[in-house]
Design a protein around this motif. Structure first.
Motif, short mmCIF file in Angstrom:
data_model
loop_
_atom_site.label_atom_id
_atom_site.label_comp_id
_atom_site.label_asym_id
_atom_site.label_seq_id
_atom_site.Cartn_x
_atom_site.Cartn_y
_atom_site.Cartn_z
N UNK A 56 -52.69 25.27 18.55
CA UNK A 56 -52.62 25.31 17.09
C UNK A 56 -53.69 24.47 16.43
N UNK A 57 -54.74 24.13 17.19
CA UNK A 57 -55.85 23.33 16.65
C UNK A 57 -57.10 24.20 16.58
N UNK A 90 -49.87 24.00 14.58
CA UNK A 90 -49.65 23.11 15.72
C UNK A 90 -48.22 22.56 15.77
N UNK A 91 -47.48 22.66 14.65
CA UNK A 91 -46.19 21.98 14.56
C UNK A 91 -45.19 22.44 15.64
N UNK A 92 -44.94 23.77 15.83
CA UNK A 92 -43.98 24.16 16.87
C UNK A 92 -44.43 23.78 18.28
N UNK A 93 -45.74 23.76 18.51
CA UNK A 93 -46.26 23.42 19.85
C UNK A 93 -46.07 21.93 20.10
N UNK A 94 -46.43 21.13 19.10
CA UNK A 94 -46.23 19.68 19.20
C UNK A 94 -44.74 19.36 19.33
N UNK A 95 -43.88 20.03 18.55
CA UNK A 95 -42.44 19.74 18.57
C UNK A 95 -41.85 20.04 19.94
N UNK A 125 -43.87 5.75 19.86
CA UNK A 125 -43.92 5.30 18.47
C UNK A 125 -44.81 6.21 17.60
N UNK A 126 -45.90 6.72 18.17
CA UNK A 126 -46.81 7.59 17.42
C UNK A 126 -46.99 8.90 18.17
N UNK A 127 -45.93 9.74 18.14
CA UNK A 127 -45.96 10.92 19.00
C UNK A 127 -47.12 11.89 18.72
N UNK A 128 -47.48 12.06 17.42
CA UNK A 128 -48.55 13.02 17.12
C UNK A 128 -49.88 12.50 17.64
N UNK A 129 -50.09 11.20 17.55
CA UNK A 129 -51.33 10.62 18.08
C UNK A 129 -51.35 10.78 19.60
#
Ligand code: B12
Ligand code: SF4
Ligand code: SF4
Length: 234
Positions: free
Chosen positions: A19-20, A56-61, A73-77
């Motif tokens: 998703x990037x 990217x949200x569903x893939x990251x989730x 603590x910083x999951x998206x990073x």
């Protein structure tokens, strides 16, 4: 995006699975001083990697749910480093990330590489994606001699044709002024009952007020995720 066989097209195809996308390319050299990032020598090419819309949200989730610690603590990073670091290694590049000190000038790079300009909110506006885009990292190529490919640049700046500027009147506490953002005032409001039921649930009202690229607005869950990060001290 450049021709079908360019390196950039290949990188973009790998990123698309997460998703990037490649957002822009900066070339240093030929009169421009090379960027000095880290101790591994000058960087000749920087490829910006980012998010445009909520793909990217569903893939990251899904990745986050699969982590025993929920992504830390910083999951998206952490996810960004996992994905972009891997793509960088596949193409012989190293990587840097927008939230990693010392902060690299991602917005300045994006202005140069994508032809974007700042909105009155300070964040850059894209003619297609509006305010619904951001950067997750950059691939750094050292001593890169061959052609890498290109990404088209924005030709128009949407704010120039927006006379009402609804983004500037939407903040309930006046934290957003043209060319300045009162972070403390914003955070104070977010801590109140009104803030908890408003911006914290559906995202920054100033950002939501912009009519450009609304079809690319982030999903509510992603907006809530970013708003929670904004309330953290620092
Ligand atoms: C620290 C930081 C914050 C701080 C302080 C921001 C501030 N406004 O003072 C906090 C935590 C409050 C914050 C909040 C947000 N941030 Co922030 N933040 C950063 C971070 C990590 C560092 C900024 C920095 O100091 N860079 C160092 C300088 C040297 O870099 P630079 O690119 O050269 O800086 C240029 C730009 O900042 C530009 N610029 C900035 N504002 C303006 C305004 C005008 C009018 C002009 C012309 C230029 C301009 O001028 C600088 C000099 O060239 C960047 C990531 C990064 N590495 O840049 C994200 C970043 C700027 N944030 C981003 C976002 C999306 C946000 C939020 C909307 C988050 C959210 N809740 O969704 C909010 C609201 C921002 C707002 N209204 O200003 C995005 C912006 C993407 C975009 N479309 O431009 C970035 C790039 C992160 C990313 N992953 O993409 N942020
Ligand atoms: S509302 Fe208008 S001025 Fe504000 S960011 Fe959107 S296009 Fe620019
Ligand atoms: S999040 Fe809410 S309080 Fe903060 S700037 Fe946006 S509209 Fe204002």
């Amino acid at each position: 995006m450049s021709g079908p066989s360019s390196v950039l097209t290949e990188i973009d195809a790998r990123l698309a699975g997460f998703g990037l996308s490649c957002r822009g390319v900066l070339r240093f050299g030929d009169g421009e001083p090379a960027a000095l990032l880290g101790d591994d020598g000058p960087v000749s090419v920087v490829v910006l990697v980012g998010v445009a819309g909520g793909a990217m949200w569903p893939i990251f989730s899904a990745w986050r749910e699969a982590q025993t610690d929920g992504g830390g603590a910083d999951p998206l990073d952490r996810w960004s480093k996992f994905v972009i670091g891997d793509v960088a290694a596949q193409f012989g590049a190293s990587a840097c990330y927008p939230s990693e000190p010392p902060y690299q000038p991602f917005q300045r790079w994006a202005m140069q590489a994508e032809g974007l300009k700042a909105s009155p909110l300070g964040i850059l506006i894209h003619p297609q994606y509006g305010l619904w885009h951001s950067y997750r990292g950059a691939l750094l190529f050292r001593n890169w001699g061959e052609e890498i490919g290109a990404v088209g640049k924005a030709k128009a700046h949407p704010c120039d044709r927006c006379f009402e500027k609804p983004c500037l009147s939407a903040c309930p506490v006046g934290a957003v002024l043209e060319n300045s953002f009162d972070v403390a005032r914003c955070r104070q409001h977010l801590a109140t009952v009104a803030g908890q039921g408003g911006c914290m649930v559906s995202g920054c009202l100033a950002r939501n007020a912009c009519p450009v690229g609304v079809e690319h607005r982030y999903p509510d869950a992603l907006l809530r995720f970013h708003m929670q990060a904004l309330t953290l001290p620092g």
